[in-house]
Design a protein around this motif. Structure first.
Motif, PDB file in Angstrom:
ATOM      1  N   GLY A 198       0.790  -1.221   0.000  1.00  0.00           N
ATOM      2  CA  GLY A 198       0.000   0.000   0.000  1.00  0.00           C
ATOM      3  C   GLY A 198       0.822   1.270   0.000  1.00  0.00           C
ATOM      4  O   GLY A 198       0.264   2.367   0.080  1.00  0.00           O
ATOM      5  N   LEU A 199       2.150   1.134  -0.119  1.00  0.00           N
ATOM      6  CA  LEU A 199       3.032   2.303  -0.103  1.00  0.00           C
ATOM      7  C   LEU A 199       3.533   2.669  -1.498  1.00  0.00           C
ATOM      8  O   LEU A 199       4.344   3.586  -1.640  1.00  0.00           O
ATOM      9  CB  LEU A 199       4.232   2.045   0.829  1.00  0.00           C
ATOM     10  CG  LEU A 199       3.908   1.707   2.281  1.00  0.00           C
ATOM     11  CD1 LEU A 199       5.191   1.438   3.067  1.00  0.00           C
ATOM     12  CD2 LEU A 199       3.112   2.837   2.927  1.00  0.00           C
ATOM     13  N   GLY A 200       3.070   1.956  -2.517  1.00  0.00           N
ATOM     14  CA  GLY A 200       3.512   2.254  -3.881  1.00  0.00           C
ATOM     15  C   GLY A 200       4.909   1.767  -4.190  1.00  0.00           C
ATOM     16  O   GLY A 200       5.590   2.348  -5.058  1.00  0.00           O
ATOM     17  N   LEU A 201       5.352   0.689  -3.537  1.00  0.00           N
ATOM     18  CA  LEU A 201       6.723   0.224  -3.735  1.00  0.00           C
ATOM     19  C   LEU A 201       6.873  -0.684  -4.961  1.00  0.00           C
ATOM     20  O   LEU A 201       7.956  -0.761  -5.539  1.00  0.00           O
ATOM     21  CB  LEU A 201       7.208  -0.531  -2.487  1.00  0.00           C
ATOM     22  CG  LEU A 201       7.211   0.264  -1.173  1.00  0.00           C
ATOM     23  CD1 LEU A 201       7.840  -0.583  -0.069  1.00  0.00           C
ATOM     24  CD2 LEU A 201       7.942   1.585  -1.332  1.00  0.00           C
ATOM     25  N   ALA A 202       5.797  -1.379  -5.348  1.00  0.00           N
ATOM     26  CA  ALA A 202       5.910  -2.292  -6.494  1.00  0.00           C
ATOM     27  C   ALA A 202       6.370  -1.572  -7.765  1.00  0.00           C
ATOM     28  O   ALA A 202       7.289  -2.046  -8.448  1.00  0.00           O
ATOM     29  CB  ALA A 202       4.587  -3.020  -6.733  1.00  0.00           C
ATOM     30  N   PRO A 203       5.772  -0.425  -8.130  1.00  0.00           N
ATOM     31  CA  PRO A 203       6.262   0.261  -9.333  1.00  0.00           C
ATOM     32  C   PRO A 203       7.720   0.711  -9.236  1.00  0.00           C
ATOM     33  O   PRO A 203       8.406   0.793 -10.256  1.00  0.00           O
ATOM     34  CB  PRO A 203       5.327   1.467  -9.457  1.00  0.00           C
ATOM     35  CG  PRO A 203       4.089   1.063  -8.736  1.00  0.00           C
ATOM     36  CD  PRO A 203       4.571   0.234  -7.596  1.00  0.00           C
ATOM     37  N   VAL A 204       8.179   0.982  -8.032  1.00  0.00           N
ATOM     38  CA  VAL A 204       9.572   1.417  -7.867  1.00  0.00           C
ATOM     39  C   VAL A 204      10.527   0.290  -8.252  1.00  0.00           C
ATOM     40  O   VAL A 204      11.454   0.481  -9.055  1.00  0.00           O
ATOM     41  CB  VAL A 204       9.843   1.882  -6.421  1.00  0.00           C
ATOM     42  CG1 VAL A 204      11.315   2.274  -6.254  1.00  0.00           C
ATOM     43  CG2 VAL A 204       8.943   3.050  -6.055  1.00  0.00           C
TER      44      VAL A 204
END
Length: 254
Positions: A198-204
């Motif tokens: 939920g922190l937006g780490l996958a796209p990073v």
């Protein structure tokens, strides 16, 4: 408008898929069903694989089932992608011959829509490339089974190449791994540890790994099931676009 990068990547992908299937790239455009014998040196150990880029469909099948598939193939090429039409009957046919096979439902295949751009690592995390040592240390936990493969799966372990990891202190928070996808293609698998979702780490991690893959002169590929909406949205967020779909029949666990 399609970018030059995407046009070249798609052309390379079509050529590699054709080589893997044992057909010509033009067969994908035939508006029909093309059935070919699976090459002996194919990259993936499959009994059958069917691929469509949205126009025609190519089925590549091992010699012992080639005649059976030709005799039982549907009239409409796209129906090959529906498991009850051909895949499930093939599994039953194999069972009658004393061989255990299983089918996988259709997936979506993605390529970068443009030259990959890495998203900056957010504050509080450290990002770096990792190699086999990281894989071997963490694969048995199965916490990152998409990015590292499932524990004990020898084939998947053999095609894993490198990855990109976001660390929170010493703990891996998000992992993207690259797998040999044949002839200059590297497939990306991604996982985020539960406490960091939920922190937006996958796209990073995905975009950073895609950039590393491009820097090596390869093309990143990304796959997910059409029902995996979260992964589908992640692919789009990372600049990937859907280009094809495939179904497979293989020994269970492949």
């Amino acid at each position: 408008m399609a970018t030059d990068y995407f046009i070249e990547a798609l052309d390379r992908y079509r050529v590699t898929r054709a080589a893997e299937l044992g057909c010509a790239p033009e067969h994908f455009d035939d508006h029909s069903l093309v059935i070919v014998e699976r090459p002996a040196g194919a990259h993936e150990p499959l009994a059958l694989i069917a691929v469509t880029f949205g126009t025609g469909t190519v089925v590549s099948v091992v010699p012992q089932y080639l005649d059976w598939v030709k005799a039982h193939a549907p009239a409409m090429h796209y129906r090959v992608m529906f498991p009850p039409t051909l895949l499930a009957p093939l599994v039953e046919e194999a069972k009658s011959r004393g061989e255990s096979l299983a089918y996988r439902s259709p997936n979506l295949s993605f390529l970068p829509g443009s030259d990959p751009v890495a998203i900056s690592v957010p504050p509080g995390f450290a990002g770096r490339r990792v190699d086999r040592g990281f894989h071997d240390l963490h694969v048995d936990s199965n916490e990152f089974d998409n990015a590292l493969g499932e524990a004990g799966h020898e084939y998947v372990a053999s095609i894993w190449k490198f990855g990109f990891v976001l660390f929170a202190g010493d703990s891996p928070a998000a992992v993207a791994g690259a797998y040999d996808d044949g002839q200059g293609m590297l497939e990306i698998g991604v996982d985020v540890a539960r406490p960091y979702r939920g922190l937006g780490l996958a796209p990073v991690v995905v975009t950073n790994l895609a950039r590393l893959i491009a820097d090596e002169g390869s093309v990143a590929t990304y796959y997910c099931g059409p029902t995996n909406i979260r992964s589908h949205r992640n692919a789009l967020t990372c600049g990937f676009v859907p280009v094809a779909s495939a179904v497979r029949v293989a020994a269970p666990g492949m």
